[in-house]
Write a protein that holds these residues in place. Structure first.
Motif, PDB file in Angstrom:
ATOM      1  N   LEU A   1     -40.283 -24.108 -26.507  1.00 46.99           N
ATOM      2  CA  LEU A   1     -40.429 -22.699 -26.878  1.00 46.99           C
ATOM      3  C   LEU A   1     -41.794 -22.143 -26.492  1.00 46.99           C
ATOM      4  CD1 LEU A   1     -38.750 -22.923 -30.419  1.00 46.99           C
ATOM      5  CD2 LEU A   1     -37.714 -22.152 -28.288  1.00 46.99           C
ATOM      6  N   LYS A   2     -41.790 -20.884 -26.042  1.00 47.65           N
ATOM      7  CA  LYS A   2     -43.046 -20.240 -25.635  1.00 47.65           C
ATOM      8  C   LYS A   2     -43.529 -19.316 -26.757  1.00 47.65           C
ATOM      9  CE  LYS A   2     -41.851 -20.228 -20.767  1.00 47.65           C
ATOM     10  NZ  LYS A   2     -40.426 -20.636 -20.864  1.00 47.65           N
ATOM     11  N   ARG A   3     -44.616 -18.600 -26.505  1.00 44.15           N
ATOM     12  CA  ARG A   3     -45.162 -17.659 -27.499  1.00 44.15           C
ATOM     13  C   ARG A   3     -44.345 -16.380 -27.453  1.00 44.15           C
ATOM     14  NH1 ARG A   3     -51.547 -18.365 -26.020  1.00 44.15           N
ATOM     15  NH2 ARG A   3     -51.770 -20.429 -26.967  1.00 44.15           N
ATOM     16  N   ASP A   4     -43.156 -16.449 -28.001  1.00 39.89           N
ATOM     17  CA  ASP A   4     -42.238 -15.318 -27.878  1.00 39.89           C
ATOM     18  C   ASP A   4     -41.351 -15.219 -29.119  1.00 39.89           C
ATOM     19  OD1 ASP A   4     -41.054 -13.149 -26.702  1.00 39.89           O
ATOM     20  OD2 ASP A   4     -40.525 -14.198 -24.853  1.00 39.89           O
ATOM     21  N   VAL A   5     -40.535 -14.158 -29.154  1.00 42.08           N
ATOM     22  CA  VAL A   5     -39.600 -13.986 -30.275  1.00 42.08           C
ATOM     23  C   VAL A   5     -38.220 -14.429 -29.793  1.00 42.08           C
ATOM     24  CG1 VAL A   5     -38.599 -12.325 -31.893  1.00 42.08           C
ATOM     25  CG2 VAL A   5     -40.967 -12.032 -31.116  1.00 42.08           C
ATOM     26  N   TYR A   6     -37.612 -15.375 -30.506  1.00 40.67           N
ATOM     27  CA  TYR A   6     -36.316 -15.938 -30.113  1.00 40.67           C
ATOM     28  C   TYR A   6     -35.217 -15.557 -31.091  1.00 40.67           C
ATOM     29  CZ  TYR A   6     -38.799 -18.856 -26.788  1.00 40.67           C
ATOM     30  OH  TYR A   6     -39.555 -19.299 -25.734  1.00 40.67           O
ATOM     31  N   SER A   7     -33.999 -15.468 -30.583  1.00 41.29           N
ATOM     32  CA  SER A   7     -32.843 -15.247 -31.457  1.00 41.29           C
ATOM     33  C   SER A   7     -32.433 -16.576 -32.085  1.00 41.29           C
ATOM     34  CB  SER A   7     -31.659 -14.745 -30.645  1.00 41.29           C
ATOM     35  OG  SER A   7     -32.014 -13.560 -30.017  1.00 41.29           O
ATOM     36  N   VAL A   8     -31.722 -16.483 -33.185  1.00 40.91           N
ATOM     37  CA  VAL A   8     -31.120 -17.683 -33.765  1.00 40.91           C
ATOM     38  C   VAL A   8     -30.006 -18.110 -32.804  1.00 40.91           C
ATOM     39  CG1 VAL A   8     -29.724 -18.531 -35.698  1.00 40.91           C
ATOM     40  CG2 VAL A   8     -31.635 -16.969 -36.132  1.00 40.91           C
ATOM     41  N   PRO A   9     -29.967 -19.393 -32.413  1.00 42.39           N
ATOM     42  CA  PRO A   9     -28.916 -19.815 -31.468  1.00 42.39           C
ATOM     43  C   PRO A   9     -27.517 -19.482 -32.015  1.00 42.39           C
ATOM     44  CG  PRO A   9     -30.530 -21.555 -31.781  1.00 42.39           C
ATOM     45  CD  PRO A   9     -30.876 -20.474 -32.762  1.00 42.39           C
ATOM     46  N   GLU A  10     -26.630 -19.084 -31.094  1.00 41.66           N
ATOM     47  CA  GLU A  10     -25.292 -18.635 -31.496  1.00 41.66           C
ATOM     48  C   GLU A  10     -24.535 -19.722 -32.271  1.00 41.66           C
ATOM     49  OE1 GLU A  10     -23.014 -16.998 -28.232  1.00 41.66           O
ATOM     50  OE2 GLU A  10     -21.262 -16.848 -29.575  1.00 41.66           O
ATOM     51  N   ALA A  11     -24.782 -20.972 -31.890  1.00 45.75           N
ATOM     52  CA  ALA A  11     -24.065 -22.078 -32.558  1.00 45.75           C
ATOM     53  C   ALA A  11     -24.403 -22.102 -34.058  1.00 45.75           C
ATOM     54  CB  ALA A  11     -24.443 -23.401 -31.898  1.00 45.75           C
ATOM     55  N   ILE A  12     -25.650 -21.802 -34.391  1.00 45.45           N
ATOM     56  CA  ILE A  12     -26.060 -21.791 -35.810  1.00 45.45           C
ATOM     57  C   ILE A  12     -25.354 -20.634 -36.523  1.00 45.45           C
ATOM     58  CG2 ILE A  12     -28.016 -21.338 -37.383  1.00 45.45           C
ATOM     59  CD1 ILE A  12     -29.786 -22.998 -35.598  1.00 45.45           C
TER      60      ILE A  12
END
Ligand SMILES: NC(=O)c1ccc[n+]([C@@H]2O[C@H](COP(=O)([O-])OP(=O)(O)OC[C@H]3O[C@@H](n4cnc5c(N)ncnc54)[C@H](O)[C@@H]3O)[C@@H](O)[C@H]2O)c1
Length: 429
Positions: A384-395
């Motif tokens: 992961l980088k210094r960014d905003v990520y979504s919750v993975p769809e599988a979760i």
């Protein structure tokens, strides 16, 4: 030696109103737990697998019975957890007390704390040197990145609970200020479809009713913002017989409100006719001087957006000659022309200030996302980088599946033929 037996909240690693409230808080947490079957399942697995073993985690969340169940789940997953309030008015003092006394989770939160104490509490959580931050509104990450920069290098990642926090974090990522990856829990479908809509919808009305005891039927109920929260508030106010009026700045959302059967107009027009006003925009000064000027005598103003800037309270103060509390969480502003306007809960999130926030059943999904996002962060830190990520769809899908199962609802599965049909472009020609 009786005095020696008295422990203050501070001594037991936390700052809470009164440890004597603990028993009441414990029962409240247990009640909420019964409504949180998905989190219960995650907790059981966490106890076995210890995915957060040894990780220092600081959470800046509304200190409610639902949050307590999340904190306990994280602790049981091996994390060394500390908790502080994400809003000065949202703390349930009895819950904070039991977390310190019975669950050994250092908690820094007192309902009604002033701004200086609020930030002292945020800093106390940061003193824990978190490797994971969990935010609701991004105050923890903002304080860390601006005032406690020496501790930033030790942070693996963070999570963010609400729309406003995600907006702040995306702005940070864009200008390079964000120094570690953050998962936008708010953006999970199993969060905002339910928590923002049904949770905020019901609990905002609950807060207004507890504060005022008004009969909504027949009142003109103005909602600023027809986003996830606004839709929920509108739906529930309509159900109680209110005449719902929506204001928007986004034409698509405004059109949706029209087709959902609501009157849509500018706030300038709505200000003249509304009985109750609720802001849920995530924006500032949505209700401002030009609106206060034209409001009816007795109009009630509330906010359910994250920060207390949606209603221009300094303007209201300037335009009034006196103010006094009339009931808990209701302040009367005497305007210079003789009208009276009523501000609820100091313009802070009314569902948390005057009621208890979202019901546990909906926080079950939001906090399942938080717990699984923390686990995901640790597993995937190196990618992961210094960014905003979504919750993975599988979760997201897993949480929806578990929630449905807990409700005894069964859904269909794609047949192999249907899977083939949906995945092939040549079908249907
Ligand atoms: N009270 C709670 O417990 C709770 C729960 C979840 C989210 N929130 C907060 O509520 C706020 C709204 O969240 P959301 O998920 O609905 O966001 P959203 O982005 O889905 O909706 C916000 C809406 O407000 C509209 N808007 C912006 N400025 C406006 C203005 N000046 N006048 C009228 N409309 C305007 C936008 O066009 C948008 O449609 C955020 O601050 C969020 O953090 C509060």
């Amino acid at each position: 030696m009786e005095n020696d037996a008295v422990t203050t909240a501070q001594e037991s690693a936390g700052d809470v109103k009164d440890l004597a409230l603990a028993e009441k808080g414990k029962r409240k947490i247990e009640w909420a737990n019964q409504q949180m079957p998905v989190l219960q399942l995650i907790r059981k697995r966490f106890i076995k697998e210890q995915p957060l073993a040894g990780i220092r985690l600081a959470a800046c969340l509304h200190v409610t019975s639902e949050t307590a169940n999340l904190a306990i789940t994280l602790r049981d997953g091996g994390a060394d957890v500390v908790l502080c309030a994400s809003n000065p008015l949202s703390t349930q003092d009895e819950v904070a007390a039991t977390l310190v006394k019975d669950y050994s989770i250092p908690t820094f939160a007192i309902k009604g704390e002033d701004n200086a104490t609020y930030y002292a509490h945020v800093n106390a959580a940061i003193d824990h040197r978190p490797q994971i931050t969990m935010d609701d509104g991004a105050d923890l990450v903002t304080t860390l990145l601006t005032k406690r920069t020496d501790l930033v290098a030790g942070v693996i990642g963070g999570t963010e609970e609400t729309t406003t926090g995600v907006i702040r974090l995306r702005a940070m990522a864009k200008d390079g200020t964000l120094k570690y990856p953050v998962i936008a829990v708010n953006d999970a479908q199993t969060k905002h479809f339910f928590d923002n809509r049904y949770g905020t919808g019901q609990s905002t009305i609950d807060g207004i009713l507890r504060a005022t005891n008004l009969l909504l039927a027949g009142l003109k109920f103005v909602i600023a913002g027809y986003g996830w929260c606004g839709r929920g508030v509108a739906m529930r106010a309509k159900g109680l017989g209110a005449d719902v009026i929506v204001t928007e700045i986004n034409p698509v959302r405004a059109l949706e409100a029209v087709m959902d059967g609501f009157r849509v107009m500018s706030m300038a027009d709505a200000a003249k006719i509304g009985d109750i006003f609720v802001t849920v925009t995530g924006n500032k000064n949505v209700l401002a001087a030009e609106h206060f000027e034209n409001m009816k005598d007795g109009a009630v103003l509330a906010n359910s957006g994250h920060f207390n800037v949606e209603i221009d309270i300094p303007a209201l103060e300037r335009m009034s000659s006196a103010k006094r509390p009339t009931r808990p969480f209701v302040e009367e502003f005497a305007m210079r022309d003789g009208r009276k306007l009523y501000l609820l809960g100091e313009g802070r999130l009314i569902n948390l200030a005057a009621a208890e926030g979202h019901p546990a059943s909906v926080m079950d999904m939001s906090f399942a996302n938080q717990a699984l996002a923390a686990e995901y962060l640790l597993k995937h830190a190196s990618e992961l980088k210094r960014d905003v990520y979504s919750v993975p769809e599988a979760i997201d899908r897993q949480i929806a599946k578990l929630k449905l199962e807990s409700m005894g609802v069964h859904v269909d599965k794609l047949t192999p033929e249907q899977e083939q049909y949906l995945s092939s472009w040549s079908e249907g020609t």
